[in-house]
Write an enzyme that holds these catalytic residues in place. Structure first.
Site, PDB file in Angstrom:
ATOM      1  N   GLU A 188       0.818  -1.068  -0.053  1.00  0.00           N
ATOM      2  CA  GLU A 188      -0.055  -0.065   0.086  1.00  0.00           C
ATOM      3  C   GLU A 188       1.036   1.197   0.064  1.00  0.00           C
ATOM      4  O   GLU A 188       0.691   2.202   0.768  1.00  0.00           O
ATOM      5  CB  GLU A 188      -1.021  -0.021   1.368  1.00  0.00           C
ATOM      6  N   GLU A 303      -5.286  -8.629   0.434  1.00  0.00           N
ATOM      7  CA  GLU A 303      -5.895  -8.245   1.365  1.00  0.00           C
ATOM      8  C   GLU A 303      -7.479  -8.316   1.115  1.00  0.00           C
ATOM      9  O   GLU A 303      -7.655  -7.582   0.085  1.00  0.00           O
ATOM     10  CB  GLU A 303      -5.220  -7.043   2.007  1.00  0.00           C
TER      11      GLU A 303
END
Length: 501
Positions: A188, A303
């Protein structure tokens, strides 16, 4: 893949399965796990030396036993946001010499009592009795970490020669290389919450240079690019710049809504994200003139889950209490992965224990939350091949979460019956059906179904039903059906039907 025809009025719903039409392989890595140094996932979850339930290594045996039921093929570690300030060498060697560090992702203190060697040992124990080991998947520190540090970690894990970090692993009691195959190029990095957040241009340049060096050290690595949600300019740009350097492209999506219907249909947004990402991969290959002999970059959905950060804040441990509605959403998530299996190289539910997890630990044992049951049934049975299915059913055409999903679904809406089908290597056909409706059961004509059908049903008294240490309101029941006539899918249930092809 499942096709859909909307019906109205008095028309009879239909689900048709054609097991002769094998569309794409379901990668076993679809049912992966994820353990992050966050909340009680590591400390108090998989590792708790003070627990009466711990083994000689400090690993919770009840957690290990439960996770073996899921037949997890791969586990991602050590993060997550945590990895942006994690230095792997803090977590090796004698425990009494390991430093405690401020942890900036979740604002705690990392004691470093569990690190690379403990994680690999835990995977060895988790793999006991399995034909294949549970694979490690490590994420590199793209925040405060350096390329030298990343190369050293790969050498420590995989080195076979007489070199410094390979010898350090040997000195720490591990003579054989760990053979870690899967490595993520950061996590991220696009997010404003990240230490060392980057622009897409800076990340793409760094990722390609790191990939080049890592492959020089170990050509057999599988490298995973850091994507966003699969439908952003970040994904477009970094794929365009890096597609020839990587094997997978990572995307993250979480869904949640206090409205049951919005909650249960939200995973359809992830399905659209997969389709868009697959197109961006194709576009990047076309624009880069990628050789057709180079294997296609797949999607690593490392995720995913139902998570409301307001309801379960990350810096408070993110311990969700899941409902039947959330279980139906997780079943819809898993249907998405089966329907889109041609694009999926790996998927990892976030996370494996305690933190937004289907499995919770207490002093006396584990609690299987509502979301445990669909995950168990999919991981046990929805393997092999995705096969053709068609659904004819009423649909929901109202507001969605996210709001753009309503426009993407257009006038067809979201079918009340969310469906996928698989043909296992054992010759059994498996049909997964989520009845999203909170009010209506559906009597359905089933075509292509054999006799002697095993039926597994996940249900509860209402969509708000939950499981805790003191009560189990959501459970799985088993029954048989002769395959004759219509089958009624009760309201707010997940059903898996299984028969010999």
């Amino acid at each position: 893949m499942t096709t859909f025809t909307k019906i109205t009025g008095d028309e009879t719903p239909l689900i048709e399965v054609d097991a002769t039409k094998r569309l794409s392989k379901i990668d076993p890595m679809t049912y992966g796990g994820f353990t992050e140094h966050m909340g009680r996932c590591i400390y108090g979850g998989i590792y708790e030396p003070s627990s009466a339930l711990a083994d000689k290594d400090g690993f919770r045996t009840d957690v290990l036993s439960a996770l073996r039921e899921l037949d997890i093929p791969v586990v991602r570690y050590p993060g997550g946001n945590f990895v942006a300030t994690y230095h792997w060498q803090d977590g090796i060697g004698p425990r009494e010499n390991r430093p405690k560090r401020p942890e900036l992702a979740w604002l705690g203190v990392e004691p470093n009592q569990f690190g690379t060697d403990e994680f690999m040992r835990w995977l060895d124990v988790l793999s006991e009795g399995k034909e294949k080991r549970v694979e490690p998947y490590l994420c590199l520190n793209f925040g405060t970490g350096t390329l030298d540090e990343a190369l050293a970690w790969v050498e420590y894990c995989n080195g076979t020669r007489d070199t410094h970090y390979a010898n350090l692993r040997r000195a720490n009691g591990h003579p054989e290389p760990y053979k870690v195959k899967y490595w993520a190029l950061g996590n991220e990095i696009w997010g404003p919450w990240q230490v060392e957040q980057m622009t897409k241009e800076d990340y793409a340049k760094k990722a390609s240079q790191w990939a080049k060096a890592l492959r020089l050290l170990d050509p057999d690595l599988v490298l995973i690019l850091c994507g966003n949600d699969g439908q952003s300019s970040w994904d477009h740009y970094v794929l365009n710049q890096c597609v020839d350097w990587v094997d997978m492209h990572s995307i993250h999506v979480y869904t949640a809504s206090p409205s049951h219907v919005k909650n249960a249909t939200a995973p359809l947004a992830a399905e659209r994200a997969i389709q868009i990402t697959a197109s961006l991969i194709d576009l990047a290959r076309i624009e880069n003139g990628t050789s057709p002999t180079k294997p296609r970059t797949t999607i690593c959905f490392d995720e995913w889950n139902v998570w409301d950060p307001v309801r379960a804040p990350g810096d408070k441990g993110a311990e969700e209490q899941y409902t039947l509605s959330d279980a139906l959403a997780v079943a819809s998530w898993l249907n998405v992965f089966v329907r889109q299996s041609r694009y999926i190289g790996m998927a990892n539910i976030a996370q494996t224990v305690n933190v937004i997890s289907p499995l919770m630990t207490t002093d006396s044992g584990v609690v299987r939350q509502s979301t445990w049951w669909p995950l168990l049934l999919f991981s046990r049975y929805m393997r092999g091949w995705t096969v053709a299915a068609h659904v004819r059913a009423p649909s929901y055409a109202g507001e969605t979460q996210p709001s753009w999903l309503q426009g993407s679904l257009a006038e067809d809406g979201a079918p009340w019956l969310d469906v996928s089908a698989a043909l296992g290597d054992d010759g059994f056909v498996n049909l997964a059906v989520v009845n999203i409706s909170e009010t209506d059961g559906f009597a359905v004509d089933l075509k292509g179904v054999g006799g002697g059908v095993s039926v597994y049903t996940v249900s509860g008294s209402g969509v708000g039903a939950t499981n805790t240490e003191s009560k189990e309101e959501v459970s799985m029941s088993e029954s048989k059906w002769d395959g004759q006539g219509k089958y009624t899918f009760p309201k707010h249930t997940f059903t898996l039907l299984r028969w010999k092809a």
